[in-house]
Design an enzyme around this catalytic site. Sequence first.
Site, PDB file in Angstrom:
ATOM      1  N   LYS A   3      27.158  33.403  46.200  1.00 54.59           N
ATOM      2  CA  LYS A   3      26.861  34.323  45.272  1.00 54.59           C
ATOM      3  C   LYS A   3      25.357  34.605  45.414  1.00 54.59           C
ATOM      4  CE  LYS A   3      28.330  33.256  40.977  1.00 54.59           C
ATOM      5  NZ  LYS A   3      29.663  34.196  40.145  1.00 54.59           N
TER       6      LYS A   3
ATOM      7  N   ARG B 265      38.441  29.168  36.566  1.00 53.81           N
ATOM      8  CA  ARG B 265      40.484  29.281  36.590  1.00 53.81           C
ATOM      9  C   ARG B 265      40.772  28.155  36.701  1.00 53.81           C
ATOM     10  NH1 ARG B 265      41.173  35.122  39.343  1.00 53.81           N
ATOM     11  NH2 ARG B 265      38.724  35.129  38.452  1.00 53.81           N
TER      12      ARG B 265
HETATM   13  N1  BES Z   1      30.937  32.328  36.333  1.00 59.04           N
HETATM   14  C1  BES Z   1      31.242  33.577  37.028  1.00 59.04           C
HETATM   15  C2  BES Z   1      32.101  35.088  36.267  1.00 59.04           C
HETATM   16  C3  BES Z   1      30.617  35.720  35.400  1.00 59.04           C
HETATM   17  C4  BES Z   1      29.342  36.479  35.786  1.00 59.04           C
HETATM   18  C5  BES Z   1      30.258  34.843  34.015  1.00 59.04           C
HETATM   19  C6  BES Z   1      28.694  36.944  35.180  1.00 59.04           C
HETATM   20  C7  BES Z   1      28.970  35.242  33.567  1.00 59.04           C
HETATM   21  C8  BES Z   1      28.170  36.337  34.164  1.00 59.04           C
HETATM   22  C9  BES Z   1      32.636  33.238  37.281  1.00 59.04           C
HETATM   23  O1  BES Z   1      32.685  31.931  38.142  1.00 59.04           O
HETATM   24  C10 BES Z   1      32.944  34.279  38.820  1.00 59.04           C
HETATM   25  O2  BES Z   1      32.449  33.883  39.773  1.00 59.04           O
HETATM   26  N2  BES Z   1      34.031  35.466  39.127  1.00 59.04           N
HETATM   27  C11 BES Z   1      34.226  36.249  39.506  1.00 59.04           C
HETATM   28  C12 BES Z   1      35.733  35.556  40.260  1.00 59.04           C
HETATM   29  C13 BES Z   1      35.387  36.793  41.547  1.00 59.04           C
HETATM   30  C14 BES Z   1      35.238  35.660  42.303  1.00 59.04           C
HETATM   31  C15 BES Z   1      37.556  37.081  41.770  1.00 59.04           C
HETATM   32  C16 BES Z   1      33.306  37.216  39.466  1.00 59.04           C
HETATM   33  O3  BES Z   1      33.942  37.705  38.726  1.00 59.04           O
HETATM   34  O4  BES Z   1      32.897  37.980  40.573  1.00 59.04           O
HETATM   35 MN    MN Z   2      31.759  31.294  40.113  1.00 63.71          MN
END
Ligand code: BES
Ligand code: MN
Length: 489
Positions: free
Chosen positions: A267, A341
């Site tokens: 990230k 997931r």
């Molecule tokens: N933990 C994150 C989702 C999240 C984002 C929670 C902001 C709280 C605040 C999750 O693991 C994630 O990174 N999801 C990705 C999925 C994508 C790579 C398909 C996302 O939402 O960008």
């Molecule tokens: Mn994530």
Amino acid sequence: MRIQLSSDSPLAIDADLLVVGIASTSKRSVDVDKIDRALGGSLADWWKDEGFEAKPGQVSKLPARGRIKARWVVFVGIGGKDAVADARGLAHAATKASSRQKSAALVLSEVNVESVRAAAEALATGAYEYTTYKTGDRKPKGGLSKAFLVGADPKSSELKAALKAGKVVAEAVNLARDLVNAPPNDLHPVTFADIFREEAEKLGLPTTVWGKKELEKAGMNLFLAVNRGSAIEPRMVHVAYEPEGATQKVAFVGKGLTFDSGGLCIKPPKSMDTMKCDMAGAAATVGIVLAAAKLKLPVAVHAIIGCTENMTGAAAYRPGDVFTSLDGKTVEIINTDAEGRLVLADVLAWTRDTLAPDLIIDHATLTGACMVALGNYRAALYTADDELAKAYDAAAGAADEKFWRMPLDEDLRSTLDSSIADLKHVGGPYGGSITAALFLKEFVGKSRWMHLDIAGPAFLDGSHGRMPRGGTGFGVATAVRYLESLAGA
Ligand code: BES
Ligand code: MN
Ligand code: ZN
């Protein structure tokens, strides 16, 4: 906070703050008139001078100067149409209006089971502050420590039960907040599991904690894949509350990513700095089972949390890897940041096969896409069961939390098809919260199931209404209400 019912009159109660709701400065209640007379009859002039119009949330704080027993009077604007909303507003304002004052007496516009419960819950959650890491003089002294609900008969068993329910829910919400706010170097899978075990054992609830060895033996390879890049062991914790005579069994599953760096698909810093919150689903799950046990609800409640970090260590899982899930399906990894997931898939399958509950409800900070869709004060609710969706919506209304039902759109299912494995774990560019839910659905089989994507409201950059900055404990209050509705059915 100590909260008590009191049959003392507003003028005679011994508290630092006397907190009174007022819906309109022109049509005033009997209590407001009484207080005005006792203070010398100049309230109308004061308010004019001050610009106080009794708008909802507006506050006017006046010194009583010995004319009534309380030291200060705090008038709080309320809507005046809904006794429960007014009780919440009053309680929240009381926690914010205290500076050096330690005790408050609340004059509820209407005393009943619901207003007492709402006031107690809002008092105890409103006074919440996360101060664990402040030291010396920098540690806030703390606000209200004692509150009275005026005109509520302390001998009424109904009101006493309502008070207790409010306190227990608030305690569970505040515990979830503490867990979310705790820094990820101190709250990691091992310490998180220890805290959960400790709290569960205080209540005599049977607890099982699994480490890497047990997860490997069971074949939870999706969960383990996420853990590969971390120097800290994963943990799965199962706590069971099984009251005698229970005819229903509800299993709550929580995403417990104590830190989500994104893994190799790392990230950017701005998205990573709040990622200690990625265990908020697990924190809510912890709060729910403890509250159910403390309230002795006649429904069996199981809590299962899957805890790991998502890091970039040398053994980290990669895009392109394929792992076999506990369920037996092979999954092709697309983006290592879609880790939640994977953990949930194995924990859901384990829950389905091992516990065979009547209903599975998972809480997870699963997708940023969910926040794009619904904003950050509302969670997404997914289930194929219309009745369940309706009942949960009613519970959310009573708990003052916001959900929105989203579709499990089969049209999008083919975006999870993989050319080399049974499934990939990330879909296309659109409907990211929905495709995440569809992925989970593959692992619950025929079980009745509801998925709650709480990515938005679980953690806030700044306070909003009654929701505090940081961890909010979102989900706990609604789940308890829902379990109570099952108990009543
Ligand atoms: N933990 C994150 C989702 C999240 C984002 C929670 C902001 C709280 C605040 C999750 O693991 C994630 O990174 N999801 C990705 C999925 C994508 C790579 C398909 C996302 O939402 O960008
Ligand atoms: Mn994530
Ligand atoms: Zn995550």
